[in-house]
Design an enzyme around this catalytic site. Structure first.
Site: not given
Length: 516
Positions: A300, A342
């Site tokens: 949980e 790039d």
């Protein structure tokens, strides 16, 4: 989606027809469309606002924070615990502990994630407003300034140097119009655009010489055009992945964990139920025990721990002025050792360096550099990185006087700038005794013009395999990512050529001498 697939059919169709025919097909007159027509066209073709599938809306942020496979499992397990531990239990056996833990973890983890992402969304939206563009549009016979989001298909717009193209449009007029398409193609080269119709459908984006693509930038000149596609139908919109398509590896990993838990429950719960029922004989108690096992094997606290760690990383990046719109990206970002970006085809500073200047056999040649320098120095077209790199030769140690004397000796008399039909530029120079005509451009186009080659001052017939010989020298450099251009020249007596470039002389006795 690749670039060719991103081109809308309207762009392909109207790029090959004259502007007046296009206006007739689109039912546009010289006074532009009216406000009523704009409403109709917006309903028919869509608007120019960002597509909902590419925009992180408030609803999407909430859904992403609270609805995912793992939290869905915990939610259903919480409901099961509520039924088994509260509704089906006697008063003295009721236990809300498991229910409260499960739902508390779900709510807290969702709030942590939502708070961080809403903060990032607010900052990103503020930045978007800073770059919000307006454009000059012809509406009801008058040029008005409108937000780019109000454009519709059929609008006539006017652009000038420095403007960002707001949508895909077909040029109807242009004056020395140069555009940077690096945002789409990744290439830093500046392209000239013309309003003339194309003879056939182009195969590459760079061949659409009469189309301006949305997101590109006008580097110089002015132009007018008609909007053909807007919003997600533009090339830029088509190349931009949707929000769902941008799922990180972390999302896929979290989903896989959820499915592993589901498979465990699918197998384990029936086995426990049957084993307990057969041994004890109380099938209701066996069913409740099997459900409690399903709750027990589910961690949980995992969503809370994960979201808290990711939010902490996102907050730390925010202090360094970095916006993290989806905190799941922090997992991928944190696993990087080196990040390389790039953007324009050059990894460093969007600059090009001159590495070699060679003759036909790959030997260093000063004459090659001299002719390339003259061609770039006298170029008056739009500036580009290649010409800038070549012109920096004058800054070499001890070369300033040499190139000053070179330009004094060779005076420019005429020029034909680079265009994408010939794929090379031409410059005509005069020394007082003779004219020298230099062309500079792509290897294939320049080599096609040449019938001779020069090596160490001697000229010989080029032969039919000149291009093959050239590629034997430069292919390795091309594979290394270098940009290779070719230079050729031929000389004339002044009385033969005069003072202007005559295209009828193309294809005769050109000397292929250099590959800088």
């Amino acid at each position: 989606m690749n670039q060719k697939e991103a081109v809308h059919e309207r762009l392909k169709e109207y790029a090959c027809v004259a502007p007046d025919q296009m206006m007739q097909k689109l039912q546009i007159n010289a006074e532009g469309i009216t406000q009523e027509e704009a409403i109709i066209r917006r309903q028919k073709y869509g608007n120019n606002a960002p597509s909902a599938k590419n925009k992180d809306t408030m609803f999407y942020c909430i859904r992403r924070a609270f609805v995912n496979p793992f939290s869905t499992i915990l939610f259903f397990l919480g409901l099961i615990s509520l039924v088994t531990d509260v509704f089906l239990s006697s008063d003295y056996q009721k236990n809300l502990t498991a229910v409260l833990i499960i739902f508390s973890m779900l709510i807290l983890s969702g709030i942590v994630r939502l708070t961080q992402e809403l903060h990032s969304k607010r900052v990103a939206d503020e930045l978007f407003q800073l770059v919000h563009t307006t454009v000059q549009v012809l509406r009801d016979g008058q040029w008005v300034e409108l937000s780019s989001s109000e454009l519709v298909v059929g609008d006539q717009i006017r652009l000038e140097a420095g403007d960002r193209v707001p949508a895909d449009l077909r040029l109807t007029g242009a004056t020395d119009l140069f555009v940077s398409q690096s945002v789409i193609t990744g290439e830093s080269a500046i392209l000239e655009k013309f309003p003339e119709a194309l003879p056939k459908e182009p195969q590459k984006l760079t061949d659409y010489s009469n189309i301006l693509f949305g997101g590109t930038t006008v580097a110089g000149g002015t132009g007018t055009g008609i909007v053909l596609t807007v919003g997600q139908e533009t090339v830029y919109g088509g190349l931009t992945p949707s929000v769902e398509a941008r799922k990180q590896g972390f999302d896929r990993g979290a989903n896989s964990i959820a499915w592993v838990l589901i498979r465990f429950m699918t197998v384990l719960v029936p086995v426990v139920f049957l084993a307990s029922g057969l041994t004890k004989g109380d099938w209701l108690e066996a069913f409740l025990f099997a459900l409690s096992v399903a709750v027990g094997i589910t961690p949980e606290l995992l969503p809370m721990v994960v979201n808290a760690c990711l939010a902490k990383g996102s907050h730390s990046m925010g202090k360094k002025q970095t916006i993290v719109k989806n905190i799941n990206a922090m997992q991928s970002f944190g696993s990087m050792d080196v990040l390389c970006v790039d953007k324009t085809g050059t990894l460093t500073q969007d600059t090009v360096l001159l590495e070699y200047y060679m003759d036909i056999l790959g030997n260093e040649s000063q004459k090659v550099l001299d002719y390339a320098y003259l061609a770039s120095h006298y170029s008056t077209g739009v500036g580009n990185h290649l010409d800038e790199a070549i012109c920096k030769a004058e800054k070499m140690q001890g070369k300033a006087d040499y190139y000053r004397q070179l330009t004094e000796k060779y005076q420019k008399t005429d020029e034909l700038p680079f265009d994408y039909n010939r794929r090379f530029s031409s410059v005509l120079l005069n020394t007082g005794e003779e004219n020298i005509w230099i062309i500079k451009g792509s290897i294939e186009e320049v080599a096609e013009q040449c019938s001779m080659i020069e090596y160490r001052g001697e000229k010989t017939a080029a032969g039919a395999d000149i291009l093959q010989n050239v590629h034997a020298v430069v292919d390795e450099m091309l594979e290394d990512g270098m940009k290779v251009i070719a230079v050729a020249y031929k000389t004339f007596m002044p009385r033969i050529l005069g003072t202007t470039i005559n295209e009828t002389y193309m294809g005769h006795d050109w000397v292929f001498s250099c590959l800088p």
